[in-house]
Design a protein around this motif. Structure first.
Motif, PDB file in Angstrom:
ATOM      1  N   ASP A   1       0.814  -1.215   0.000  1.00 15.11           N
ATOM      2  CA  ASP A   1       0.000   0.000   0.000  1.00 15.11           C
ATOM      3  C   ASP A   1       0.848   1.265   0.000  1.00 15.11           C
ATOM      4  O   ASP A   1       0.326   2.352  -0.290  1.00 15.11           O
ATOM      5  N   ALA A   2       2.148   1.128   0.328  1.00 11.38           N
ATOM      6  CA  ALA A   2       3.018   2.303   0.419  1.00 11.38           C
ATOM      7  C   ALA A   2       3.814   2.556  -0.858  1.00 11.38           C
ATOM      8  O   ALA A   2       4.502   3.572  -0.957  1.00 11.38           O
ATOM      9  N   VAL A   3       3.744   1.644  -1.825  1.00  9.69           N
ATOM     10  CA  VAL A   3       4.481   1.824  -3.075  1.00  9.69           C
ATOM     11  C   VAL A   3       3.778   2.881  -3.925  1.00  9.69           C
ATOM     12  O   VAL A   3       2.568   2.819  -4.144  1.00  9.69           O
TER      13      VAL A   3
ATOM     14  N   ASN B   1      -2.150   2.032  -4.669  1.00 15.55           N
ATOM     15  CA  ASN B   1      -1.885   3.467  -4.601  1.00 15.55           C
ATOM     16  C   ASN B   1      -0.753   3.886  -5.530  1.00 15.55           C
ATOM     17  O   ASN B   1      -0.299   5.035  -5.468  1.00 15.55           O
ATOM     18  N   ALA B   2      -0.312   2.965  -6.370  1.00  8.64           N
ATOM     19  CA  ALA B   2       0.838   3.235  -7.231  1.00  8.64           C
ATOM     20  C   ALA B   2       0.418   3.617  -8.635  1.00  8.64           C
ATOM     21  O   ALA B   2      -0.633   3.212  -9.135  1.00  8.64           O
ATOM     22  N   ARG B   3       1.289   4.351  -9.279  1.00  7.13           N
ATOM     23  CA  ARG B   3       1.229   4.592 -10.713  1.00  7.13           C
ATOM     24  C   ARG B   3       2.126   3.525 -11.348  1.00  7.13           C
ATOM     25  O   ARG B   3       3.315   3.428 -11.044  1.00  7.13           O
ATOM     26  N   TYR B   4       1.555   2.692 -12.183  1.00  2.00           N
ATOM     27  CA  TYR B   4       2.327   1.694 -12.929  1.00  2.00           C
ATOM     28  C   TYR B   4       2.756   2.338 -14.255  1.00  2.00           C
ATOM     29  O   TYR B   4       1.919   2.929 -14.950  1.00  2.00           O
ATOM     30  N   VAL B   5       4.021   2.194 -14.614  1.00  4.09           N
ATOM     31  CA  VAL B   5       4.536   2.868 -15.804  1.00  4.09           C
ATOM     32  C   VAL B   5       5.277   1.880 -16.697  1.00  4.09           C
ATOM     33  O   VAL B   5       6.070   1.063 -16.215  1.00  4.09           O
ATOM     34  N   THR B   6       5.014   1.972 -17.983  1.00  4.40           N
ATOM     35  CA  THR B   6       5.840   1.280 -18.965  1.00  4.40           C
ATOM     36  C   THR B   6       5.904   2.154 -20.209  1.00  4.40           C
ATOM     37  O   THR B   6       5.223   3.184 -20.310  1.00  4.40           O
ATOM     38  N   SER B   7       6.724   1.746 -21.164  1.00  2.52           N
ATOM     39  CA  SER B   7       6.884   2.494 -22.403  1.00  2.52           C
ATOM     40  C   SER B   7       5.634   2.378 -23.271  1.00  2.52           C
ATOM     41  O   SER B   7       5.039   1.308 -23.387  1.00  2.52           O
ATOM     42  N   ARG B   8       5.246   3.489 -23.886  1.00  2.00           N
ATOM     43  CA  ARG B   8       4.105   3.465 -24.798  1.00  2.00           C
ATOM     44  C   ARG B   8       4.372   2.513 -25.973  1.00  2.00           C
ATOM     45  O   ARG B   8       3.486   1.786 -26.428  1.00  2.00           O
ATOM     46  N   THR B   9       5.616   2.501 -26.436  1.00  2.80           N
ATOM     47  CA  THR B   9       5.993   1.611 -27.534  1.00  2.80           C
ATOM     48  C   THR B   9       5.779   0.156 -27.145  1.00  2.80           C
ATOM     49  O   THR B   9       5.317  -0.659 -27.952  1.00  2.80           O
TER      50      THR B   9
END
Length: 297
Positions: A114-116, A146-154
């Protein structure tokens, strides 16, 4: 009454003013190396004495691992890649229906789910997205709500336009789609020279293994710098032989170019290299070794 076992310290490295923790999931079985890096034959491996005993055994079998890295940067608690995951149906027997203590290890490192704040996915392969979700009441839900998951649009665009076999579709359905459905997956355009995601964290394009693969650079302040490889480099044998590629590289020639460019840029610098599949001791510095490279620990 027997005493309680002493908790195992979380492996970690100081990078300037930051601390990077290795969050262990599971060692990978011995047959992984010959399957994953078929050109890394025992003869090739045994010629590199520095690989033993940490990265290869006496027979020339590669040692590999599954883990994540966690650190604080820009006021955020960051997790890079999420491993294989528990209780998931997988075609690879070594990944099928695991029961590991990954979340306990993550919490012990000071990063309870929950803290990530930020989850960075170097690419969307099965063994890098598994803990994106966990099963709750028969449904797969985001592990890090509660996190934003991020990866490349490509990266996401490539898989969206590719015909998938049943095993890969299963992985997307249980580990990627639930994150998207929750509105938590952010797609980032990664510039050729890299893109700053948050202060101290840059995404570096390292395509080839997959079209949108990224490595993650951490600048920890006070001159500290680290680079998390993802699968641009699976194993230190590729330092000595950058031409050795993975059987699952989408574009093997591009993968080799990315690897050579990255190793050339890192050689002789103070950048700490953290391998996403390197077994303990996992980290070191790239040094020139004849016409190639090795990892100095």
């Amino acid at each position: 009454m027997p005493s309680a076992p002493t908790p195992t310290p979380t492996p970690s490295w100081t990078v300037g003013s930051s601390v990077v923790c290795r969050v262990d999931e599971t060692p990978l079985p011995p047959e992984t190396g010959p399957w994953l890096l078929p050109a890394a034959t025992a003869d090739v491996v045994l010629r590199q004495d520095w690989l033993r005993p940490h990265f290869a055994d006496g027979s020339g079998t590669l040692l590999l691992d599954s883990h994540s890295f966690a650190f604080e940067a820009g006021g955020l608690r960051v997790l890079v890649d999420t491993g294989i995951g528990n209780g998931k149906t997988r075609a690879n027997p070594a990944w099928h229906d695991l029961r590991t203590g990954y979340l306990d290890h993550l919490t012990a490192a000071g990063f309870p789910p929950d803290a990530v704040d930020l989850v960075i996915l170097t690419h969307l392969h099965t063994d890098h997205v598994g803990w994106n979700t966990r099963e709750v009441d028969g449904a797969w839900v985001p592990t890090f709500p509660n996190a934003r998951y991020v990866t490349s649009r490509t990266e996401r665009a490539f898989w969206a336009g590719r015909a998938m076999d049943e095993a890969r579709r299963q992985m997307f359905d249980d580990s990627v789609v639930p994150v998207e459905a929750a509105g938590l997956l952010d797609l980032v355009d990664v510039a050729p020279g890299g893109t700053e995601l948050t202060p101290g964290v840059r995404l570096l394009p390292t395509p080839g293994h997959t079209p949108g693969h990224i490595a993650v650079e951490l600048t920890g302040g006070d001159g500290g710098r680290a680079l998390i490889t993802g699968d641009c480099i699976h194993h230190p044998v590729q330092f000595a032989h950058p031409g050795i590629g993975s059987c699952v590289d989408i574009d093997p020639e591009q993968s080799e170019r990315s690897r050579r460019t990255l190793l050339g840029a890192l050689a002789g610098t103070d950048t700490l290299v953290l391998g996403t599949h390197f077994p303990p001791p996992t980290a070191g510095h790239v040094v020139a070794d004849g016409g190639s490279y090795r990892l100095r620990m």
